[in-house]
Design an enzyme around this catalytic site. Structure first.
Site, PDB file in Angstrom:
ATOM      1  N   ASP A 167      -0.983  -6.044   5.208  1.00  0.00           N
ATOM      2  CA  ASP A 167      -0.304  -5.035   6.057  1.00  0.00           C
ATOM      3  C   ASP A 167       0.895  -5.276   6.956  1.00  0.00           C
ATOM      4  O   ASP A 167       1.017  -6.390   7.128  1.00  0.00           O
ATOM      5  CB  ASP A 167      -1.480  -4.390   6.983  1.00  0.00           C
ATOM      6  CG  ASP A 167      -1.251  -2.832   7.231  1.00  0.00           C
ATOM      7  OD1 ASP A 167      -1.962  -2.203   6.695  1.00  0.00           O
ATOM      8  OD2 ASP A 167      -0.201  -2.543   8.122  1.00  0.00           O
ATOM      9  N   TYR A 180       8.940  11.941  -1.019  1.00  0.00           N
ATOM     10  CA  TYR A 180       7.586  11.283  -1.084  1.00  0.00           C
ATOM     11  C   TYR A 180       6.736  11.924  -2.296  1.00  0.00           C
ATOM     12  O   TYR A 180       6.066  10.991  -3.047  1.00  0.00           O
ATOM     13  CB  TYR A 180       6.670  12.143   0.008  1.00  0.00           C
ATOM     14  CG  TYR A 180       5.242  11.309   0.103  1.00  0.00           C
ATOM     15  CD1 TYR A 180       4.979   9.869   0.594  1.00  0.00           C
ATOM     16  CD2 TYR A 180       4.294  12.270  -0.099  1.00  0.00           C
ATOM     17  CE1 TYR A 180       3.535   9.567   0.539  1.00  0.00           C
ATOM     18  CE2 TYR A 180       2.896  11.515   0.062  1.00  0.00           C
ATOM     19  CZ  TYR A 180       2.712  10.281   0.328  1.00  0.00           C
ATOM     20  OH  TYR A 180       1.469   9.953   0.460  1.00  0.00           O
TER      21      TYR A 180
END
Length: 275
Positions: A36, A157
């Site tokens: 992450d 997106y």
């Protein structure tokens, strides 16, 4: 223990759907590698898994648009555990404008495509040599309901996620003879920290999300990260050994059927919805 002795890398695994998936995998016996951008949160997720008796690692800050940081995590995973059995590509998001044709700019477009499409491909390219060598592997990518069935306008997106679906199907075709499964999840409205960026927690948001679910979701509730984690688990275990190249909608029925309140004949407007 559905994932006993398996090693899984989860991008975007520090929060939300990725975090829930990591915890679910650890409960089922997997070693979970949290990859992450927010390394502090990744370490916290690792500590939570370990405190519950699971096994987890977070080696470094991972930016999925920077293949060097992904390579570092994969190399450390191989050095410590000798293999990668599962990759879950949960990292993603959008930048800048709302993404309509009236306000989008190319910088936002490029960054969003890079994060969601390239950020899915880069981790796959790093783990594939090891999966090919062992002639097995499970890869789970993430799309969006809006990629091919837009509920709102977010051009960059949704375009990126549509490309992720194409990437999934093409890789599944290519890699099937080598025992590597590639599938994609398309989430509906899921309550994750993503919502914190849209509006603060509280009664107003609760009222909004309840109304959204009642209008759009056939099951008439918002989804949870655990709803996603359960499907990730299925696609990452032997339960799905005859499943590849598939998209699974996880949206309370969205994507396959419509809610009663989305059609006049069965809606409250016509007095037909069960209350």
């Amino acid at each position: 223990m559905l994932l006993k002795d398996k090693v899984a890398i989860i991008t975007g695994g520090a929060k939300g759907m990725g975090e829930a998936t990591g915890k679910k995998f650890a409960e089922e016996g997997a070693t979970v590698i949290i990859a992450d951008l927010d390394f502090d949160s990744a370490q916290m997720a690792v500590e939570q898994i370990q405190s519950s008796g699971g096994r987890a690692r977070a080696y470094n800050r991972v930016d999925v648009t920077d293949s060097a940081t992904i390579k570092a995590t994969v190399n450390q995973t191989i050095a410590e555990f000798g293999k990668v059995d599962i990759l879950v590509n949960c990292a993603g998001g959008t930048f800048g404008s709302n993404g309509s044709s009236e306000n989008i700019n190319m910088n936002d477009w490029d960054r969003t495509i890079n994060l969601n499409l390239n950020g899915t491909l880069y981790p796959i390219m790093e783990v594939l040599p090891y999966m090919k060598e062992q002639k097995s592997g499970k890869i789970v990518n993430f799309s969006s309901m809006g990629a091919f069935n837009a509920y709102t306008v977010v051009l960059h997106y949704h375009a990126a996620k549509g490309a992720v679906e194409s990437l999934t199907h093409n890789l599944a075709f290519e890699l099937a003879p080598q025992g590597i499964h590639v599938n994609v999840i398309s989430p509906g409205p899921i309550m994750t920290p993503f919502w914190d960026e849209l509006m603060p927690q509280g009664p107003e948001r609760d009222q909004f999300t309840a109304a959204l679910a009642k209008k759009e979701v056939p099951l008439q509730r918002m989804g949870t990260p655990e709803d996603i984690a359960g499907v990730c688990l299925f696609l990452s275990t032997g339960l799905s050994d005859y499943v590849t190249g598939q998209k699974i909608n996880v949206g309370g029925g969205m994507g396959n059927i419509i809610s009663h309140n989305s059609t006049f004949l069965s809606s409250e407007e016509n007095g037909k919805v069960n209350k």
